[in-house]
Design a protein around this motif. Structure first.
Motif, PDB file in Angstrom:
ATOM      1  N   GLY B 307       0.821  -1.201   0.000  1.00  0.00           N
ATOM      2  CA  GLY B 307       0.000   0.000   0.000  1.00  0.00           C
ATOM      3  C   GLY B 307       0.858   1.256   0.000  1.00  0.00           C
ATOM      4  N   VAL B 308       1.912   1.245   0.811  1.00  0.00           N
ATOM      5  CA  VAL B 308       2.818   2.383   0.888  1.00  0.00           C
ATOM      6  C   VAL B 308       3.536   2.605  -0.442  1.00  0.00           C
ATOM      7  CG1 VAL B 308       5.008   3.097   1.894  1.00  0.00           C
ATOM      8  CG2 VAL B 308       3.125   2.343   3.386  1.00  0.00           C
ATOM      9  N   ARG B 309       3.996   1.520  -1.033  1.00  0.00           N
ATOM     10  CA  ARG B 309       4.766   1.636  -2.277  1.00  0.00           C
ATOM     11  C   ARG B 309       3.931   2.241  -3.410  1.00  0.00           C
ATOM     12  NH1 ARG B 309       9.761  -1.408  -2.518  1.00  0.00           N
ATOM     13  NH2 ARG B 309      10.501  -1.329  -0.374  1.00  0.00           N
ATOM     14  N   ALA B 310       2.709   1.738  -3.554  1.00  0.00           N
ATOM     15  CA  ALA B 310       1.844   2.276  -4.606  1.00  0.00           C
ATOM     16  C   ALA B 310       1.552   3.749  -4.361  1.00  0.00           C
ATOM     17  CB  ALA B 310       0.546   1.471  -4.662  1.00  0.00           C
ATOM     18  N   GLN B 311       1.384   4.084  -3.071  1.00  0.00           N
ATOM     19  CA  GLN B 311       1.107   5.468  -2.712  1.00  0.00           C
ATOM     20  C   GLN B 311       2.295   6.371  -3.049  1.00  0.00           C
ATOM     21  OE1 GLN B 311      -0.802   5.258   1.098  1.00  0.00           O
ATOM     22  NE2 GLN B 311      -1.003   7.490   1.274  1.00  0.00           N
ATOM     23  N   ALA B 312       3.489   5.850  -2.864  1.00  0.00           N
ATOM     24  CA  ALA B 312       4.684   6.636  -3.190  1.00  0.00           C
ATOM     25  C   ALA B 312       4.773   6.915  -4.684  1.00  0.00           C
ATOM     26  CB  ALA B 312       5.942   5.903  -2.705  1.00  0.00           C
ATOM     27  N   ILE B 313       4.336   5.958  -5.493  1.00  0.00           N
ATOM     28  CA  ILE B 313       4.323   6.192  -6.950  1.00  0.00           C
ATOM     29  C   ILE B 313       3.305   7.281  -7.273  1.00  0.00           C
ATOM     30  CG2 ILE B 313       4.054   5.142  -9.226  1.00  0.00           C
ATOM     31  CD1 ILE B 313       4.583   2.403  -7.898  1.00  0.00           C
ATOM     32  N   ALA B 314       2.142   7.201  -6.624  1.00  0.00           N
ATOM     33  CA  ALA B 314       1.103   8.195  -6.878  1.00  0.00           C
ATOM     34  C   ALA B 314       1.591   9.601  -6.515  1.00  0.00           C
ATOM     35  CB  ALA B 314      -0.162   7.852  -6.081  1.00  0.00           C
ATOM     36  N   GLU B 315       2.390   9.705  -5.430  1.00  0.00           N
ATOM     37  CA  GLU B 315       2.946  11.015  -5.051  1.00  0.00           C
ATOM     38  C   GLU B 315       3.872  11.540  -6.143  1.00  0.00           C
ATOM     39  OE1 GLU B 315       2.097  12.922  -2.466  1.00  0.00           O
ATOM     40  OE2 GLU B 315       0.611  11.336  -2.129  1.00  0.00           O
ATOM     41  N   ALA B 316       4.755  10.663  -6.612  1.00  0.00           N
ATOM     42  CA  ALA B 316       5.702  11.082  -7.654  1.00  0.00           C
ATOM     43  C   ALA B 316       4.965  11.441  -8.940  1.00  0.00           C
ATOM     44  CB  ALA B 316       6.731   9.976  -7.899  1.00  0.00           C
ATOM     45  N   ALA B 317       3.933  10.671  -9.273  1.00  0.00           N
ATOM     46  CA  ALA B 317       3.163  10.955 -10.485  1.00  0.00           C
ATOM     47  C   ALA B 317       2.460  12.297 -10.371  1.00  0.00           C
ATOM     48  CB  ALA B 317       2.147   9.833 -10.731  1.00  0.00           C
ATOM     49  N   THR B 318       1.945  12.596  -9.182  1.00  0.00           N
ATOM     50  CA  THR B 318       1.286  13.885  -8.965  1.00  0.00           C
ATOM     51  C   THR B 318       2.287  15.028  -9.142  1.00  0.00           C
ATOM     52  OG1 THR B 318      -0.233  12.793  -7.422  1.00  0.00           O
ATOM     53  CG2 THR B 318      -0.126  15.197  -7.325  1.00  0.00           C
ATOM     54  N   ARG B 319       3.520  14.825  -8.641  1.00  0.00           N
ATOM     55  CA  ARG B 319       4.560  15.846  -8.864  1.00  0.00           C
ATOM     56  C   ARG B 319       4.853  15.997 -10.352  1.00  0.00           C
ATOM     57  NH1 ARG B 319       6.957  13.360  -4.382  1.00  0.00           N
ATOM     58  NH2 ARG B 319       8.391  12.164  -5.690  1.00  0.00           N
ATOM     59  N   SER B 320       4.899  14.870 -11.077  1.00  0.00           N
ATOM     60  CA  SER B 320       5.239  14.905 -12.500  1.00  0.00           C
ATOM     61  C   SER B 320       4.180  15.641 -13.312  1.00  0.00           C
ATOM     62  CB  SER B 320       5.412  13.483 -13.039  1.00  0.00           C
ATOM     63  OG  SER B 320       5.642  13.505 -14.430  1.00  0.00           O
ATOM     64  N   ARG B 322       2.793  18.198 -12.606  1.00  0.00           N
ATOM     65  CA  ARG B 322       3.096  19.630 -12.534  1.00  0.00           C
ATOM     66  C   ARG B 322       4.449  19.964 -13.158  1.00  0.00           C
ATOM     67  NH1 ARG B 322      -0.431  18.090  -9.682  1.00  0.00           N
ATOM     68  NH2 ARG B 322      -2.115  19.275  -8.688  1.00  0.00           N
ATOM     69  N   SER B 323       5.427  19.096 -12.964  1.00  0.00           N
ATOM     70  CA  SER B 323       6.789  19.441 -13.395  1.00  0.00           C
ATOM     71  C   SER B 323       7.026  19.191 -14.884  1.00  0.00           C
ATOM     72  CB  SER B 323       7.814  18.635 -12.587  1.00  0.00           C
ATOM     73  OG  SER B 323       7.825  17.271 -13.025  1.00  0.00           O
ATOM     74  N   GLY B 324       6.208  18.332 -15.484  1.00  0.00           N
ATOM     75  CA  GLY B 324       6.423  18.029 -16.901  1.00  0.00           C
ATOM     76  C   GLY B 324       7.633  17.165 -17.156  1.00  0.00           C
ATOM     77  N   ARG B 325       8.163  16.538 -16.119  1.00  0.00           N
ATOM     78  CA  ARG B 325       9.316  15.657 -16.332  1.00  0.00           C
ATOM     79  C   ARG B 325       9.159  14.378 -15.508  1.00  0.00           C
ATOM     80  NH1 ARG B 325      14.291  18.010 -16.079  1.00  0.00           N
ATOM     81  NH2 ARG B 325      15.000  15.882 -15.870  1.00  0.00           N
ATOM     82  N   ALA B 326       9.935  13.391 -15.861  1.00  0.00           N
ATOM     83  CA  ALA B 326       9.930  12.147 -15.105  1.00  0.00           C
ATOM     84  C   ALA B 326      10.447  12.416 -13.707  1.00  0.00           C
ATOM     85  CB  ALA B 326      10.788  11.098 -15.807  1.00  0.00           C
ATOM     86  N   GLU B 327       9.747  11.936 -12.691  1.00  0.00           N
ATOM     87  CA  GLU B 327      10.132  12.164 -11.306  1.00  0.00           C
ATOM     88  C   GLU B 327      10.602  10.844 -10.690  1.00  0.00           C
ATOM     89  OE1 GLU B 327      10.218  14.955  -9.643  1.00  0.00           O
ATOM     90  OE2 GLU B 327       9.183  16.322 -11.040  1.00  0.00           O
ATOM     91  N   PRO B 328      11.625  10.913  -9.863  1.00  0.00           N
ATOM     92  CA  PRO B 328      12.076   9.688  -9.199  1.00  0.00           C
ATOM     93  C   PRO B 328      11.012   9.192  -8.216  1.00  0.00           C
ATOM     94  CG  PRO B 328      13.243  11.595  -8.327  1.00  0.00           C
ATOM     95  CD  PRO B 328      12.443  12.087  -9.500  1.00  0.00           C
ATOM     96  N   VAL B 329      10.953   7.880  -8.058  1.00  0.00           N
ATOM     97  CA  VAL B 329       9.993   7.276  -7.131  1.00  0.00           C
ATOM     98  C   VAL B 329      10.716   6.852  -5.852  1.00  0.00           C
ATOM     99  CG1 VAL B 329       8.446   5.309  -6.771  1.00  0.00           C
ATOM    100  CG2 VAL B 329       8.501   6.464  -9.004  1.00  0.00           C
ATOM    101  N   GLU B 330      10.178   7.265  -4.720  1.00  0.00           N
ATOM    102  CA  GLU B 330      10.727   6.834  -3.427  1.00  0.00           C
ATOM    103  C   GLU B 330      10.277   5.420  -3.087  1.00  0.00           C
ATOM    104  OE1 GLU B 330      10.321   9.527   0.089  1.00  0.00           O
ATOM    105  OE2 GLU B 330       9.164  10.665  -1.406  1.00  0.00           O
ATOM    106  N   HIS B 331      11.064   4.726  -2.301  1.00  0.00           N
ATOM    107  CA  HIS B 331      10.647   3.406  -1.810  1.00  0.00           C
ATOM    108  C   HIS B 331      10.779   3.369  -0.299  1.00  0.00           C
ATOM    109  CE1 HIS B 331      10.629   2.257  -5.933  1.00  0.00           C
ATOM    110  NE2 HIS B 331      11.894   2.583  -6.066  1.00  0.00           N
ATOM    111  N   PRO B 332       9.794   3.942   0.390  1.00  0.00           N
ATOM    112  CA  PRO B 332       9.909   4.006   1.857  1.00  0.00           C
ATOM    113  C   PRO B 332       9.986   2.595   2.441  1.00  0.00           C
ATOM    114  CG  PRO B 332       7.987   5.239   1.037  1.00  0.00           C
ATOM    115  CD  PRO B 332       8.510   4.440  -0.087  1.00  0.00           C
ATOM    116  N   GLN B 333      10.931   2.380   3.353  1.00  0.00           N
ATOM    117  CA  GLN B 333      11.027   1.090   4.038  1.00  0.00           C
ATOM    118  C   GLN B 333      10.005   1.032   5.160  1.00  0.00           C
ATOM    119  OE1 GLN B 333      12.894  -1.395   2.914  1.00  0.00           O
ATOM    120  NE2 GLN B 333      13.428   0.017   1.259  1.00  0.00           N
ATOM    121  N   VAL B 334       9.361  -0.085   5.296  1.00  0.00           N
ATOM    122  CA  VAL B 334       8.359  -0.253   6.353  1.00  0.00           C
ATOM    123  C   VAL B 334       8.903  -1.240   7.383  1.00  0.00           C
ATOM    124  CG1 VAL B 334       6.063  -1.125   6.856  1.00  0.00           C
ATOM    125  CG2 VAL B 334       6.457   0.325   4.841  1.00  0.00           C
TER     126      VAL B 334
END
Lengths: 334, 334, 334, 334
Positions: B307-320, B322-334
């Motif tokens: 759940g966390v991992r998918a959410q992290a992708i969604a955060e990066a996609a939301t940033r992208s 706005r930014s118009g560029r590929a954004e790095p995806v975080e992988h928070p450790q649980v």
């Protein structure tokens, strides 16, 4: 809320029991089987009273309707008991192995004014019903030709074949009913050619395992049915209706929509392994129709007369297998 | 037999309640909703105790597991309560609207050693699971490209859109999870382009209703996702995986196999009207997986970390977006 | 009757030659190739004069039009020669490997008032044209999303890759043209992500073999294109257009309608082995369009400007591969 | 290179002429038609000598083979002339309207040792040939049931119906041949039921426009054929073969792979408008087979004996239409 009892706790009975228990408008009150342990097992699972005595079931103070899924030779007895008790009944086909007895029984039930439905479950197949609606809407014009395919995955045990009444009465009869229902008219004659290719011992019982059947309807329209006991590729059922302005098909159903592609080939899901996998939802829908009609007073879509009519076609088809010619179809009045 | 309580008796809660009641290995013991009348209605229908106090539910002497289907902002609280009580939990996504909070919550639950599953129901779609099995079997070789289509029939109410977190977090997140799950590797970056064509007011909330997303996975493989809020033709979901030696597709599903032909045209059934019609069986299968894992001790196929991992992708996609560029995806450790 | 000469008697040239010879309204007068033996071979087969000197071909007293299917670096020269001679021309893409040169050449031809058509043959794919007609008829409403798939069966020889200009200019460019043509509007930006998974040596040339491309159109609509050099399952081309009220798809084509069923599986025909098997009819239709326009004076459906526009997108996409961000697309005026 | 002459420059003759002219190994030397102007028109178009005198055509010094596409009643005469001249011949079906005459003619040709092929073009349908190959490879085991569908879009002119010999001899005969060819064994009996639903005047000529036919093969396998003169939805041809271990189908062909989706519905392409659109490639393939066999000396896949055998089934089927019973099928030796 309908209080319903089940007679027969065998293979099909257990599926009916599950449907009765799950239906929101059904109170599954009792289950009856000559083998009391079977009745007890089913009863315990779903909180229904178990008995081995059918008399306990045909009691209008406890039961509004009975679902008869017992062995074929007991259907007529239970139908008459329902008539005597004034309890509505949904009975698996056939009414009786003997057409004459079936007619007598249907008349007996009718004379008692009891509501009775024959379990031609395939009419409740979602796709077949959608096809029927297209035909009824006139979208393809006047029906000129029906094609029905009824193919089982493998030959049933010979013990079953021996007592089945033959491929016409056991397998084709469902499709005789579908043809009448979809076309909305009666057949006047039937020709059947059969062969025993899947297991030659079937021929020793005077039966066939592969057959090609032609019905001529009152309107002049024709019906082709092919029946096979063994496909090697699972259970296959399809219907095609040609009309004067178009055609509609209830196509063979694959078990999934997954497709794989490799060099030069596509790989899809196949057919259901057996008829039960395809038919399970039809029993649910059939019960739902039964219950809804009980609650609203609407007439059943499948009557005992329908059961008798399909059986009469099966008799004529069985005669045709031997005579090599088209045989007239009787229409016993009920 | 697992004693399970349900939190949330709203729209989805009532579907979960039906599944809990029908599952043979589940004892549906209690239902909790802040609106007591809703809890009472569901409880009465299925014979479960009703309450508006979650504390009554997180009681390991009465309950083995809790299914959380309450409003999004309460998920983290209930997950922590489950952790404190030592009760297993199946929680709808997201863990929390805030990724940071979601990570903290997942860690909290993990630290307490409580079994927790995220409700990514689409993993339990029968066809998608079959596709995943083909990929895992190596039949198509190494994955090089995934295509996922996620299209809803019509724009949800603007009130819903406003609080949804946006198309990436609300709709695409399911497909971020599917992509990770099917490919079996993590994304390193994400590009998202979006537009508000279905309803321009969506743009006023800084959101989009149509989007095209590209993920790059650790292996170099690429993922394309298209998300639309409005199709005009129903709910459409499909997945295609290209490998080094072949391709496999979980194709769009038509609602029947009936085909009609008229002059120069064929007419088939269409898509499901909405996502629920397609998704209903996935909730049943999801619950079954949850219960089976509880009974056998096997690990869940979908963890809070998923759940966390998918959410992290969604955060990066939301940033992208706005930014118009590929954004790095975080992988928070649980 | 149009007198047409062919320049280029190589692989594609020989297919064009067969089409020229078979067309009822074409007089296939001459074939030119720097390798005279190749020209002679083709000329003999179809009764056309053979030469290695292009000057003999650009002679309006003998020739109405020229079909240029020579090597890419000679296109601009032949286009200018056609302009000088006042002879109509159908030229394979690209106009010139350099976008600047392509623009200059297109302007030169336009300035001379010579009729010129770019060989974007995929516009003449029967199914794609049918899809375009559905879109143009407004049947699916306003276009919001296009998905185009372009996948070749196996990586071309590295020698070819090296001089191809890269996947954007060589392969994707056809689909940039299709996207513009189908949507009827111009792209404003393009994002491309690529990877070299099929053959890592491709990365050494700064190229990719698998890519995911996103275009944003002037209307806000989005386009997704996936390009792969290697499928393992043959040549795969498909287009999907989502509109505001429906969707239309030019689906992947199987090579036959034969289906086999075995236990639990269906087996269909697969894709064409390569692009040529699918594309051959498009060249015939393309030539037919060219000839019909010559005879009627109607404008070509594909102009040199179209060639320039698609090339400009390919340039921006190539930049995006490196920059990791959406790049603006130029629209050079011709 | 084979020097081939064409007899018959009517509707089908002109299609054969185009194929003869386009075939790389054919020298299309002459065309003969009783109406000289028709011969001249075709001859001029393709550079073939035109004549109204068949004797000029049966000249082995000028001609290696003759393609007979003249009116049905002249076939036998031309076949005998070919036999006399020692010129190979490809003749459209039937050999002669009279089965006896057909047998005599076939024997005459055989006695002269002349190579002769019957124009059962449907054997050269690409999909049907692929189905046949699957059956021959044993992939579906032993054949137990064939289903063939033969449906034309609309009733031909009554003038044509009157002289056609009836639906069995005119339409079904192609499918009698396909059944023999695919199964690889002979029928022993045939049952045919027919009706005149599309146009009642057809019944006045003793003919039918809709029929259901059952063949029993030597192996015991069964064949079902349905023939209709009017579909309302175009030309429909399909074949299905059930074996002991699987099934293979040459499914109905849609004219494109474009699919449109709207609310609740899918819309595909339909069938070909008429048989010719589907059959055109079969004539090309048929000619190619003829020429290849001439060049290699290989035996033809379709002999005059095949023509006679199919005709004998049509005779028995015509008898069955009247008798209402299965009729034995003769197997005249040639």
């Amino acid at each position: 809320m309908q209080r319903i009892a089940l007679i027969g706790a065998g293979f099909m009975g257990s599926h009916h029991a599950a449907n009765l228990a799950a239906h929101p408008d059904v109170n599954f009150v009792a289950v009856c089987d000559p083998v009391l342990d079977r009745a007890l097992a089913v009863g315990q699972q779903y909180g229904a009273t178990a008995t081995s005595d059918p008399a306990e079931v045909f009691d209008p103070s406890r039961v509004d309707a009975v679902l008869v899924a017992s062995s074929t030779d007991t259907h007529a007895t239970h139908l008459r008991a329902a008539a005597d008790a004034g309890v509505a009944v949904l009975c698996e086909k056939p009414i009786d192995p003997s057409l004459d007895q079936a007619v007598e029984t249907a008349r007996y039930v009718a004379a008692h004014g009891v509501r009775a439905m024959t379990g031609f479950n395939r009419r409740f197949d979602r796709d077949h019903a959608e096809l029927k609606a297209v035909v009824d809407a006139g979208t393809i014009g006047d029906v000129s030709l029906l094609q029905l395919t009824s193919r089982g995955p493998e030959v049933p045990p010979l013990e079953y074949i021996k007592v089945s009444g033959g491929q016409m009465r056991d397998q084709a009869v469902h499709f005789f009913d579908l043809a009448r229902w979809i076309a909305g008219v009666e057949p006047v004659s039937v020709y059947a050619a059969g062969t025993a290719l899947a297991d030659p011992r079937i021929a020793e019982y005077g039966d066939v395992d592969t057959s090609a059947i032609t019905l001529r309807l009152e309107t002049g329209a024709l019906v082709q049915i092919d029946c096979a006991r063994r496909t090697g590729y699972g259970y296959d059922e399809r219907i095609e209706v040609l009309g004067s302005t178009g055609m509609v098909e209830s196509a063979r159903q694959r078990t999934s929509s997954v497709i794989r592609y490799s060099a030069g080939a596509g790989h899809t899901a196949g057919m259901n392994p057996g008829w039960l996998e395809r038919a399970l939802p039809t029993y649910t829908a059939e019960l739902d129709h039964f219950v809804r009609c009980l609650e609203t007073g609407a007439p059943f879509d499948v009557t005992l007369e329908d059961g008798v009519r399909a059986q009469a076609i099966a008799e004529a088809a069985t005669r045709s297998l031997r005579s090599g010619r088209a045989e007239p179809v009787e229409h016993p009045q009920v």
